[in-house]
Structures are given as C-alpha cells and as structure tokens.
Design an enzyme around this catalytic site. Structure first.
Site, PDB file in Angstrom:
ATOM      1  N   HIS A  85      -4.903   6.106  13.673  1.00 50.44           N
ATOM      2  CA  HIS A  85      -5.485   7.107  12.466  1.00 50.44           C
ATOM      3  C   HIS A  85      -6.647   6.853  12.242  1.00 50.44           C
ATOM      4  CE1 HIS A  85      -4.617   4.199   9.423  1.00 50.44           C
ATOM      5  NE2 HIS A  85      -3.626   3.609  10.229  1.00 50.44           N
ATOM      6  N   CYS A 116      -2.119  -1.259  12.254  1.00 50.19           N
ATOM      7  CA  CYS A 116      -2.263   0.149  13.151  1.00 50.19           C
ATOM      8  C   CYS A 116      -3.742  -0.070  13.710  1.00 50.19           C
ATOM      9  CB  CYS A 116      -2.357   1.154  11.812  1.00 50.19           C
ATOM     10  SG  CYS A 116      -0.665   1.544  11.310  1.00 50.19           S
ATOM     11  N   SER A 163       8.423   0.601  15.002  1.00 50.29           N
ATOM     12  CA  SER A 163       8.177  -0.326  13.789  1.00 50.29           C
ATOM     13  C   SER A 163       7.063  -0.019  12.750  1.00 50.29           C
ATOM     14  CB  SER A 163       8.044  -1.756  14.425  1.00 50.29           C
ATOM     15  OG  SER A 163       6.790  -1.826  15.072  1.00 50.29           O
ATOM     16  N   GLY A 164       6.215   0.957  13.324  1.00 54.07           N
ATOM     17  CA  GLY A 164       5.275   1.565  12.295  1.00 54.07           C
ATOM     18  C   GLY A 164       4.071   1.432  12.785  1.00 54.07           C
ATOM     19  N   TYR A 224       0.851  -1.400  -0.038  1.00 51.75           N
ATOM     20  CA  TYR A 224      -0.015   0.124  -0.004  1.00 51.75           C
ATOM     21  C   TYR A 224       1.030   1.253   0.122  1.00 51.75           C
ATOM     22  CZ  TYR A 224       1.156  -0.208   5.020  1.00 51.75           C
ATOM     23  OH  TYR A 224       1.894  -0.401   6.180  1.00 51.75           O
TER      24      TYR A 224
END
Length: 411
Positions: free
Chosen positions: A340, A358, A335-336, A321
């Site tokens: 959101h 996420c 690590s991300g 993505y």
C-alpha cells in the site's frame, strides 16, 4: 397403448440394487390382455400399464428397453439411465426433471443405445420421452418416468474467480463445498478445466471442503478459461449428493509479476516480460518480519482502514495503530500483509524496514502499482527467514508442482 400390429415390445429394466436387494417396479404392472397372459415374471423386469412384454411376432419391429424401470423409486442419481433397442434404431430421447431441466445424453455409433450423461439430481422426478424405429420402418414412441432418492445432504459449490472476471496470471481456481466431500475422487472426476491455449495443471485438495487448481507455471497472459463443475448427481459419500452443476468462465489479463527484495528495500514490477518500474519500499521491522514466499493479490482497496486490533495489537500498546484512510491497499496474506501507499514512512523507503509487516511505498508509486494489477497477480518476496505457511492467503505456488499434483485425488 401401442398397436400390436407394429409388433412393439417396450421393456423397462430396473437395474438398481438397494441394500443388497434387487429393486423392481411392481406398481401398475402389465395385466393380462384378452386371451393372453401377463408377460415375463423374470426378476428385475417390469412393464408399463397395458404394454406387453411378450416378444413380438414381427422380428423387424423395434424392441425397446429402458433402465431404470418405469415408475422406479429411490433411484441413485449416479446409476446409468439408458434406452436400448435390439432391433432398429433410437431416433430421439429427452430426459427432463420436474423443473424442466434437461439431462444431455448420447447415442452409440449404431444408434441402438442412448445413455444419459451426468446431471441426474437427487430428490427429483424424471420423465423420459422419445421414439425408436424398427427395421420395418414403424415409428414407436418411448415414454417412462422414475424418481431419484433424496439426499441426506446436498453438495453445492462456491467458486473463485467470479464468472466473467479478468484475473492475474497466478490466480488459483478455488472451489469451496458447502458440505464435506468423503469421496474426493468421484467429485474430482466431475471437474474439468478448459483453456484457449494448452495449459498443464492439477487439482489439489486443501481439505474435504476445498479443492484448488493451478497450472504448472503461471497462466499465459490472455488465456480464456472455462471451469466445468459437473457435480449434479455425484455421490460425494456419506449421504451427500451433488445438487447442481456450474460453469464458470474467466480470462487472464496481462502478465504482471512483482518481486520484493526485503533486504534491498526494492520492488521490481515486470509487465508482459519487460521491467516496468523499480520502486523503493519499506517492509516489516524486527518482530514484524515480512514473510518470504510467493504471494498472490487477494483483494484491492482504493482506501482501507487498518486497525492493529485485527492482528492482536490492542490500544495502549506502543505498537498499536488505527489508520482510517490507507490508500491503494492490496491484500497478499490472510494474516494481514498488504502492499500500500505509506506516506508516513517516506524517509525509510528504499533504505530501512519500519512497517508492521506490510510493504509500503509512496502514494504515487502505490497508485501506479494499484492501477497495473489484478486480483490474482503474484508478488514474490525474498530476503527474510520468515516464510509463508500453507493457507495464509492463496499459497498454492509455494509448493513445487510435482508435490502439488500429489494433492489430487486422482494422482
């Protein structure tokens, strides 16, 4: 030159030992005066030009000794700097380097000795001035200078949070050193945390270039915090010396504690102890499971590009993505993992986990949550068997406090 009628004797004592050898100043020593002889030849004693070290005939006169000796070279910055009188009192002392920076000091109770505090830097020339007064009432000037050794490496600090920042209740103080610290205990002794209300906490060495501090429990909302990094002149070991000191002041904002239950697909947000909102969310799907543990908001972005290549997924992979305008993104792991707005997963929020790790929510909830939080607010995630690992973000709260304290060099 001090008038002999005041009976002053000014003595500089070199107190340093370098490479196992007594270091005494031999440059510019006192020369015999008319009809007299040079003063004491006792090892370690030196005298400024033209000043007699012969004891005064007047027992009421001030008798001042300065350590290090006047003109001393390569003085270790952590060695004591003192001014002492055996008669009368010390009236004033000022110690400045060649940049004009002053090192604070303090007198003892009877004002017979002044001792410099920490802050003497490597590779600098220091000038000491002041005055003493004997019991005869005579005022005697004090003047001396010395040069400190040059460091092989200087030690400086970078700090989280920023000076003047308002942060969340879970933010750990983080000090990053520009060079490795060998003597952690010596450095930690120079670190101090002051708070406007009583707070128990501990330092914890992450490695030889980072030390953190966290309270036993979350910071009380509204606390004012001052971090004193008094490392100028500290011997950090292996030829590394503290080059500067710093003071950081910050404040704790309101208490915002969020809890994500991955299994139930919800996030509850409690503000100052009261439930403010329950938000439907989606989290990581199989293969991208969201980590459980106590996370801390590290960064906030109103808009953030998220490219799967940053987590090792390349174009052409079905999981790839590249979204250029992710809204209300708040980082919680290195690590991300982010929290959101995710309008593309609205059909799964509250019912299924479909993300790449996420926590996603509606744009409206994402904006509301973004507006409530500060860097340093905690997000406690439960409901998975994949857990946080040390260093993947600000992970200090994943250790029990008693174990966290064991990371202090002074424990």
């Amino acid at each position: 030159m001090v008038s002999r009628k005041h009976g002053l004797a000014v003595v500089g004592i070199a107190a340093m030992l370098l490479a196992g050898t007594a270091c005494s100043d031999t440059e510019g020593g006192a020369k015999p005066g008319p009809g007299g002889t040079q003063s004491s030849s006792t090892p370690g004693v030196s005298t400024p030009p033209g000043t007699s070290a012969t004891p005064s005939d007047n027992p009421a006169a001030a008798n001042v000794a300065v350590v290090p000796a006047n003109g001393a070279k390569a003085v270790a910055p952590d060695k004591p700097v003192t001014v002492t009188t055996s008669v009368g009192t010390i009236k004033s002392v000022t110690l400045k380097d060649d940049d004009g920076d002053t090192v604070d000091g303090a007198l003892n109770a009877d004002k017979t000795q002044w001792t410099a505090g920490p802050g003497v830097k490597p590779g600098a020339t220091y000038t000491l001035t002041g005055s003493a007064e004997g019991t005869d009432g005579a005022n005697v000037p004090i003047s001396s200078s010395f040069t400190t050794l040059k460091a092989t490496r200087n030690l400086k600090a970078s700090v989280v949070p920023l000076n003047g920042e308002t942060v969340g209740v879970a933010l750990p103080i983080q000090i990053y050193w520009n060079n490795p610290v060998t003597d952690r205990a010596a450095v930690e002794k120079r670190l101090e945390v002051k708070t406007s209300v009583p707070v128990e906490g501990s330092w914890h060495w992450v490695n030889n270039k980072q030390v953190n501090y966290r309270p036993k429990a979350y910071w009380p909302a509204g606390t004012k915090v001052t971090v004193l990094i008094k490392t100028a002149g500290v011997n950090a070991g292996n030829g590394t010396w503290g080059a500067a000191s710093r003071e950081i002041k910050f404040a704790i904002g309101k208490s915002v504690v969020s809890k994500v239950d991955v299994a139930k697909h919800t996030m509850t947000v409690t503000i100052n102890g009261k439930l403010a909102r329950t938000i439907p969310i989606t989290a990581g799907k199989d293969g991208f499971t969201t980590r459980s543990g106590v996370k801390v908001i590290m960064e906030k972005f109103a808009t953030k590009r998220m490219d799967a290549r940053t987590v090792g997924i390349q174009p052409g992979d079905p999981e790839y993505y590249d979204i250029h305008d992710v809204k209300w993104a708040q980082r919680v792991t290195s690590s991300g993992e982010f929290i959101h707005g995710a309008p593309w997963s609205s059909g799964s929020q509250g019912s299924a986990n479909v993300s790449h790790g996420c926590v996603g929510m509606s744009l409206a909830n994402g904006q509301w949550f973004f507006n409530q939080t500060l860097r340093g607010d905690p997000v406690v995630v439960t409901g998975t068997k994949r857990y946080m690992t040390a260093g993947n973000g600000w992970t200090d709260w994943n250790l029990p406090y008693e174990k966290y304290k064991q990371g202090s060099a002074l424990s």
